[in-house]
Design a protein around this motif. Structure first.
Motif, PDB file in Angstrom:
ATOM      1  N   SER A   1       0.583  17.444   0.511  1.00 20.23           N
ATOM      2  CA  SER A   1      -0.819  17.770   0.288  1.00 20.23           C
ATOM      3  C   SER A   1      -1.535  16.586  -0.358  1.00 20.23           C
ATOM      4  O   SER A   1      -0.909  15.778  -1.065  1.00 20.23           O
ATOM      5  N   LEU A   2      -2.830  16.482  -0.113  1.00 18.09           N
ATOM      6  CA  LEU A   2      -3.613  15.401  -0.711  1.00 18.09           C
ATOM      7  C   LEU A   2      -3.565  15.490  -2.233  1.00 18.09           C
ATOM      8  O   LEU A   2      -3.475  14.467  -2.921  1.00 18.09           O
TER       9      LEU A   2
ATOM     10  N   LEU B   1       0.852  -1.182   0.000  1.00 14.21           N
ATOM     11  CA  LEU B   1       0.000   0.000   0.000  1.00 14.21           C
ATOM     12  C   LEU B   1       0.889   1.234   0.000  1.00 14.21           C
ATOM     13  O   LEU B   1       1.962   1.234   0.605  1.00 14.21           O
ATOM     14  N   THR B   2       0.446   2.275  -0.679  1.00 19.63           N
ATOM     15  CA  THR B   2       1.116   3.564  -0.592  1.00 19.63           C
ATOM     16  C   THR B   2       0.407   4.402   0.473  1.00 19.63           C
ATOM     17  O   THR B   2      -0.659   4.028   0.969  1.00 19.63           O
ATOM     18  N   TYR B   3       0.981   5.537   0.814  1.00 19.92           N
ATOM     19  CA  TYR B   3       0.374   6.377   1.836  1.00 19.92           C
ATOM     20  C   TYR B   3       0.887   7.799   1.704  1.00 19.92           C
ATOM     21  O   TYR B   3       1.954   8.054   1.133  1.00 19.92           O
ATOM     22  N   GLN B   4       0.095   8.712   2.239  1.00 18.87           N
ATOM     23  CA  GLN B   4       0.442  10.134   2.228  1.00 18.87           C
ATOM     24  C   GLN B   4       1.422  10.413   3.367  1.00 18.87           C
ATOM     25  O   GLN B   4       1.188   9.994   4.504  1.00 18.87           O
ATOM     26  N   VAL B   5       2.528  11.068   3.069  1.00 21.92           N
ATOM     27  CA  VAL B   5       3.513  11.350   4.103  1.00 21.92           C
ATOM     28  C   VAL B   5       3.245  12.728   4.727  1.00 21.92           C
ATOM     29  O   VAL B   5       2.534  13.564   4.163  1.00 21.92           O
ATOM     30  N   GLU B   6       3.810  12.927   5.895  1.00 23.99           N
ATOM     31  CA  GLU B   6       3.609  14.175   6.632  1.00 23.99           C
ATOM     32  C   GLU B   6       4.094  15.374   5.808  1.00 23.99           C
ATOM     33  O   GLU B   6       5.175  15.349   5.221  1.00 23.99           O
TER      34      GLU B   6
ATOM     35  N   THR C   1      -2.234  12.442  -4.471  1.00 24.41           N
ATOM     36  CA  THR C   1      -3.149  11.805  -5.425  1.00 24.41           C
ATOM     37  C   THR C   1      -2.546  11.788  -6.830  1.00 24.41           C
ATOM     38  O   THR C   1      -2.673  10.794  -7.558  1.00 24.41           O
ATOM     39  N   ALA C   2      -1.884  12.870  -7.191  1.00 20.69           N
ATOM     40  CA  ALA C   2      -1.274  12.945  -8.523  1.00 20.69           C
ATOM     41  C   ALA C   2      -0.157  11.914  -8.686  1.00 20.69           C
ATOM     42  O   ALA C   2       0.126  11.461  -9.805  1.00 20.69           O
TER      43      ALA C   2
END
Length: 301
Positions: free
Chosen positions: A179-180, A171-176, A184-185
């Protein structure tokens, strides 16, 4: 690419339906399942592993019995579903190796964890057709992946020694601080490059997030070669997932390993309600999913 051995291929055939496509029901979640069963944290804390086992048993009996495979965890569900005769003899069993949740590095990266005491030999002892390992990857941040890639390599080597099927998921994830919109891009690229990392580690069967575009699906299929890949639902709604599966299958995917999109609004602490919803709503969704998969398998044939 690393080809499956005869034993691994036999396991792979068993997790696929008669049309040769993967169709596995994922219900190895623990923390995520608690949040679906109760919105209040205090109530979630009261949901025991045995209570989760009840829900997983119902999903296995009423939904997974209509599919070719079920993915379960060794903490709440296995060996219970085998010992109690819940698991259909014709339904293959994948057992998850990853622990619930993750640790966080000083730099804020997710560090995957393994369930204690669960390796290839133990999966075989529990009656598993094979195992599944999930790790978090951020292909654009090599320093984020060292710990998780080491886990991946360890599990792939272990299952190779035991000559037992292993499905590799990331799984990938958003890092601290990201921005979303920026995250997403990046998703198509992150999924593609995460696939590359998994293949370089020796993965022979993949469970992947939907990469976002038909073109990304096609590139993953080309990159994977003879390594089959299934798309996961990531909890999106059923209609959205059907569309994603249609695009993925059209561009070379070999099936799905899906959970929450099928059953997330069907589970309940009231087992009578839960069973009725699984038998009607969830199975109906499964049939729609199987129809989409079957359509593209026929075209491919």
């Amino acid at each position: 690419m690393t080809k499956m051995t005869t034993a691994e291929l036999r396991g792979y055939q068993q997790i696929c339906g008669k049309d040769g496509a993967m169709m596995a029901i994922a219900c190895d979640q623990r923390g995520g399942m608690r949040t679906l069963l109760a919105s209040d944290p205090a109530q979630q804390a009261k949901i025991t592993n045995d209570m989760l086992g009840d829900t997983k048993s119902d999903i296995t009996r009423y939904l997974a019995s209509q599919a070719s495979c079920v993915l379960l965890d060794p903490l709440c569900a296995v060996p219970r579903v085998v010992d109690e005769g819940v698991l259909n003899r014709d339904t293959a069993l994948l057992i998850g190796l990853d622990a619930s949740g993750f640790d966080v590095s000083p730099a804020g990266y997710r560090l995957s964890r393994l369930a204690p005491g669960i390796d290839a030999r133990r999966v075989r002892e529990l009656g598993g057709t094979g195992g599944k390992i999930m790790v978090y990857l951020r292909a654009d941040r090599p320093e984020a992946n060292e710990h998780n890639v080491a886990i991946l390599q360890q599990c792939i080597a272990d299952f190779g020694q035991e000559d037992l099927l292993l499905v590799v998921e990331f799984l990938t994830y958003q890092v601290e601080g990201e921005s979303l919109e920026d995250y997403t891009a990046k998703i198509p690229w992150l999924v593609e490059e995460g696939t590359r990392i998994s293949l370089e580690c020796g993965a022979k069967v993949l469970k992947l997030p939907y990469p976002g575009t038909p073109e990304a699906c096609a590139r993953i299929t080309s990159m994977a070669g003879e390594v089959p890949w299934a798309v996961l639902s990531a909890g999106v709604n059923h209609a959205t997932f059907l569309g994603q599966v249609e695009i993925a299958m059209k561009n070379g995917a070999s099936g799905v390993i899906a959970g929450r999109s099928l059953w997330k609004d069907c589970i309940s602490l009231d087992r009578d309600i839960q069973r009725e919803r699984l038998k009607t709503i969830a199975v109906s969704r499964l049939r729609e999913l199987q129809a989409v998969i079957g359509n593209y398998r026929q075209k491919a044939a």
